[in-house]
Motif scaffolding. Structure first.
Motif, PDB file in Angstrom:
ATOM      1  N   ALA A 164       0.805  -1.219   0.000  1.00 32.11           N
ATOM      2  CA  ALA A 164       0.000   0.000   0.000  1.00 32.11           C
ATOM      3  C   ALA A 164       0.839   1.270   0.000  1.00 32.11           C
ATOM      4  O   ALA A 164       0.495   2.250  -0.662  1.00 32.11           O
ATOM      5  CB  ALA A 164      -0.930   0.008   1.211  1.00 32.11           C
ATOM      6  N   GLU A 172      -8.610   3.258   1.781  1.00 30.04           N
ATOM      7  CA  GLU A 172      -8.783   2.113   0.873  1.00 30.04           C
ATOM      8  C   GLU A 172      -9.831   1.151   1.422  1.00 30.04           C
ATOM      9  O   GLU A 172     -10.381   0.350   0.673  1.00 30.04           O
ATOM     10  CB  GLU A 172      -7.454   1.384   0.666  1.00 30.04           C
ATOM     11  CG  GLU A 172      -6.450   2.170  -0.170  1.00 30.04           C
ATOM     12  CD  GLU A 172      -5.160   1.410  -0.396  1.00 30.04           C
ATOM     13  OE1 GLU A 172      -4.487   1.675  -1.410  1.00 30.04           O
ATOM     14  OE2 GLU A 172      -4.811   0.539   0.438  1.00 30.04           O
ATOM     15  N   VAL A 191      -6.522   9.131  -1.854  1.00 24.60           N
ATOM     16  CA  VAL A 191      -7.332   7.913  -1.745  1.00 24.60           C
ATOM     17  C   VAL A 191      -8.706   8.236  -1.174  1.00 24.60           C
ATOM     18  O   VAL A 191      -9.724   7.687  -1.615  1.00 24.60           O
ATOM     19  CB  VAL A 191      -6.606   6.860  -0.883  1.00 24.60           C
ATOM     20  CG1 VAL A 191      -7.505   5.642  -0.667  1.00 24.60           C
ATOM     21  CG2 VAL A 191      -5.304   6.430  -1.539  1.00 24.60           C
ATOM     22  N   THR A 248     -13.951  -3.982   1.685  1.00 25.89           N
ATOM     23  CA  THR A 248     -12.495  -4.063   1.585  1.00 25.89           C
ATOM     24  C   THR A 248     -11.829  -3.917   2.952  1.00 25.89           C
ATOM     25  O   THR A 248     -12.028  -2.931   3.653  1.00 25.89           O
ATOM     26  CB  THR A 248     -11.976  -2.955   0.657  1.00 25.89           C
ATOM     27  OG1 THR A 248     -12.709  -2.991  -0.562  1.00 25.89           O
ATOM     28  CG2 THR A 248     -10.493  -3.120   0.386  1.00 25.89           C
ATOM     29  N   VAL A 267      -7.433  -2.838  -4.967  1.00 24.95           N
ATOM     30  CA  VAL A 267      -8.378  -2.135  -4.097  1.00 24.95           C
ATOM     31  C   VAL A 267      -9.639  -1.769  -4.866  1.00 24.95           C
ATOM     32  O   VAL A 267     -10.764  -1.956  -4.381  1.00 24.95           O
ATOM     33  CB  VAL A 267      -7.726  -0.875  -3.499  1.00 24.95           C
ATOM     34  CG1 VAL A 267      -8.761  -0.027  -2.754  1.00 24.95           C
ATOM     35  CG2 VAL A 267      -6.586  -1.263  -2.566  1.00 24.95           C
ATOM     36  N   HIS A 288     -12.194   7.462  -2.979  1.00 24.35           N
ATOM     37  CA  HIS A 288     -13.231   6.671  -2.322  1.00 24.35           C
ATOM     38  C   HIS A 288     -14.568   7.414  -2.343  1.00 24.35           C
ATOM     39  O   HIS A 288     -15.614   6.840  -2.658  1.00 24.35           O
ATOM     40  CB  HIS A 288     -12.819   6.371  -0.875  1.00 24.35           C
ATOM     41  CG  HIS A 288     -13.804   5.556  -0.112  1.00 24.35           C
ATOM     42  ND1 HIS A 288     -14.867   6.105   0.577  1.00 24.35           N
ATOM     43  CD2 HIS A 288     -13.909   4.197   0.071  1.00 24.35           C
ATOM     44  CE1 HIS A 288     -15.565   5.153   1.142  1.00 24.35           C
ATOM     45  NE2 HIS A 288     -15.003   3.980   0.864  1.00 24.35           N
ATOM     46  N   ILE A 347      -4.049  -2.810   3.247  1.00 22.91           N
ATOM     47  CA  ILE A 347      -5.094  -1.818   3.005  1.00 22.91           C
ATOM     48  C   ILE A 347      -4.770  -0.579   3.852  1.00 22.91           C
ATOM     49  O   ILE A 347      -4.627  -0.671   5.072  1.00 22.91           O
ATOM     50  CB  ILE A 347      -6.492  -2.356   3.365  1.00 22.91           C
ATOM     51  CG1 ILE A 347      -6.799  -3.621   2.540  1.00 22.91           C
ATOM     52  CG2 ILE A 347      -7.559  -1.300   3.127  1.00 22.91           C
ATOM     53  CD1 ILE A 347      -6.835  -3.415   1.039  1.00 22.91           C
ATOM     54  N   TRP A 385     -13.429  -2.784  -4.063  1.00 22.84           N
ATOM     55  CA  TRP A 385     -14.538  -1.838  -3.901  1.00 22.84           C
ATOM     56  C   TRP A 385     -15.732  -2.269  -4.746  1.00 22.84           C
ATOM     57  O   TRP A 385     -16.877  -2.220  -4.306  1.00 22.84           O
ATOM     58  CB  TRP A 385     -14.098  -0.444  -4.325  1.00 22.84           C
ATOM     59  CG  TRP A 385     -13.205   0.261  -3.347  1.00 22.84           C
ATOM     60  CD1 TRP A 385     -12.792  -0.186  -2.126  1.00 22.84           C
ATOM     61  CD2 TRP A 385     -12.615   1.559  -3.526  1.00 22.84           C
ATOM     62  NE1 TRP A 385     -11.969   0.731  -1.532  1.00 22.84           N
ATOM     63  CE2 TRP A 385     -11.845   1.828  -2.355  1.00 22.84           C
ATOM     64  CE3 TRP A 385     -12.634   2.509  -4.540  1.00 22.84           C
ATOM     65  CZ2 TRP A 385     -11.122   3.010  -2.200  1.00 22.84           C
ATOM     66  CZ3 TRP A 385     -11.920   3.696  -4.383  1.00 22.84           C
ATOM     67  CH2 TRP A 385     -11.177   3.938  -3.222  1.00 22.84           C
ATOM     68  N   VAL A 403      -5.531   4.816  -6.750  1.00 22.22           N
ATOM     69  CA  VAL A 403      -6.197   3.596  -6.288  1.00 22.22           C
ATOM     70  C   VAL A 403      -5.596   2.379  -6.977  1.00 22.22           C
ATOM     71  O   VAL A 403      -5.634   2.254  -8.196  1.00 22.22           O
ATOM     72  CB  VAL A 403      -7.717   3.661  -6.571  1.00 22.22           C
ATOM     73  CG1 VAL A 403      -8.404   2.428  -5.997  1.00 22.22           C
ATOM     74  CG2 VAL A 403      -8.321   4.922  -5.993  1.00 22.22           C
TER      75      VAL A 403
END
Length: 430
Positions: A12, A167, A26, A148, A49, A30, A163, A53, A45
């Motif tokens: 990550a 994320e 991020v 996630t 990930v 999101h 993560i 999602w 992203v």
């Protein structure tokens, strides 16, 4: 430098990354994803990930309504952990991770293969903070339940993963980061659980993922040694029969996975459901409508006795002399405590779907009916989506109708489900 630009998609954060900037990027991505903005800034992203999602959204996970339910608690959790294979690796995990994690303000968790947290250890203050997101022993952290997250996504993909902050699909977890990897049975290769480290942003650094992977390697080596040098260390007082879904039925006993014939699986499941015992004649009727020859029944029971051991099976009437848990019982327990989500997760398909035995057919109809009734009563769109996508629910008009009723009429998904329901009506002539 964006995370997506890194060569390793499972890591990550890199040492050269600006954590504050990455967190903002991020978080923005999101928000755009959740709000359906077509101008989603994809760059920060990682594909792993973004795919998670999408799965989370498809499974109906609500990012604002955290749903990590406690599947097991109290005595039930204690009994489950005591017989679970991850109990054997806990000493290794504690030695390599937990002792240092407590001093570093981190948490270490061990889950089962379904994403249920069996042990959560580490810094006591951090453990108290984690209560707000229900990161507790017995809670369900599977990806299809909470979206996630490192342990859930690692199990979904059968791969180590990190993560970082936003994320996570659920907003309540955005202040946390985690690294996790699945643990496998060294003989069968089957996933038995996952090991996870949870804490602040530094948990998303590459060296933490390396530490997790090294711990998993040590844990699997420990399991391999136990299986070679001390098979009895894997034995438990309870054997388990897996008879749900299309996979070949299996008896798990003493750490060994025994592939069963259809007939032997039928016999064991029937005996598990008739603890008082069955006469040869009654068992024959449950196995075959035309009734088996008594000699054939005795021959089959002789084979079952050899498999279970002399102390595993009684006669006159035939009955189990050992504790036998089944995946059917797991679904029933979840239904009994009102946890429809756990029941559906534990139900990969009908009981022995290829069996024509009358007794098995009755159990199959009973379990499917109870599960379906619970799903219709709950009216949870996420669960109805999974049910209507399964072999059992694919042509279940009532379930499709309930699913449609649970959706926003303005959403594209509503139109898709409505079309599917019309096609189903036409196909079934309703």
């Amino acid at each position: 430098m964006s995370t997506a630009a890194h060569g390793n998609p499972w890591v990550a954060v890199r040492p050269e990354d600006d954590l504050a900037q990455l967190a903002r990027q991020v978080s923005c991505a999101h928000r755009c994803f959740i709000e359906g903005d077509e101008q989603l800034p994809i760059d920060p992203v990682r594909p792993v990930v973004l795919d998670s999602w999408r799965r989370s959204r498809s499974n109906g996970v609500d990012p604002d309504r955290f749903g990590a339910g406690v599947d097991l608690d109290g005595l039930e959790l204690q009994r489950y952990r005591a017989t679970h294979p991850t109990a054997l690796i806990r000493p290794v995990v504690r030695k390599l991770l937990v002792e240092d994690a407590a001093e570093a303000g981190l948490l270490v968790a061990i889950s089962d293969a379904e994403g249920r947290l069996l042990w959560v250890e580490g810094d006591s203050k951090v453990k108290d903070r984690a209560l707000a997101m229900n990161f507790v022993e017995g809670a369900d952290w599977s990806e299809d339940r909470v979206g996630t997250n490192a342990p859930g996504t690692a199990l979904a993909l059968d791969h180590h993963v990190q993560i970082f902050g936003a994320e996570h699909f659920s907003r309540v977890v955005h202040e946390w980061s985690c690294s996790a990897a699945p643990v496998h049975d060294p003989r069968s290769g089957r996933i038995i659980g996952a090991i996870d480290i949870t804490g602040g942003p530094r948990v998303a650094a590459p060296e933490v993922l390396s530490l997790i992977r090294a711990t998993v390697s040590a844990a699997e080596s420990e399991l391999r040694l136990l299986m070679l040098d001390a098979p009895k260390a894997l034995a438990s007082t309870t054997a388990r029969l897996e008879a749900l879904g299309p996979a070949r039925p299996t008896l798990i006993r003493g750490g060994e996975r025994i592939r069963l014939s259809q007939r032997h699986a039928e016999i064991l499941l029937l005996l598990a459901n008739y603890p008082e015992g069955l006469s040869a004649d009654h068992l024959a009727m449950l196995l075959d409508e035309s009734e088996l020859d008594p000699v054939t029944v005795r021959a089959e029971m002789s084979r079952v006795r050899k498999m279970l051991g002399a102390n595993g099976l009684g006669s006159r009437p035939y009955r189990l002399l050992m504790d036998l848990d089944t995946d059917v019982d797991e679904v029933r327990r979840a239904l009994a405590r009102g946890d429809t989500s756990a029941a559906l997760r534990a139900y990969p398909g009908p009981i022995l779907p290829r069996s024509l035995a009358p007794g098995i057919a009755e159990l199959r109809v009973e379990l499917r009916g109870r599960l379906r009734a619970a799903l219709l009563t709950a009216g949870d769109r996420r669960l109805l989506a999974r049910w209507t996508g399964s072999a059992d629910g694919r042509e279940d008009v009532a379930a499709w109708t309930a699913y449609l009723s649970s959706l926003d009429r303005q959403s594209s998904l509503y139109a898709q489900v409505k079309t599917q329901l019309r096609l189903l009506d036409r196909k079934l002539g309703i």
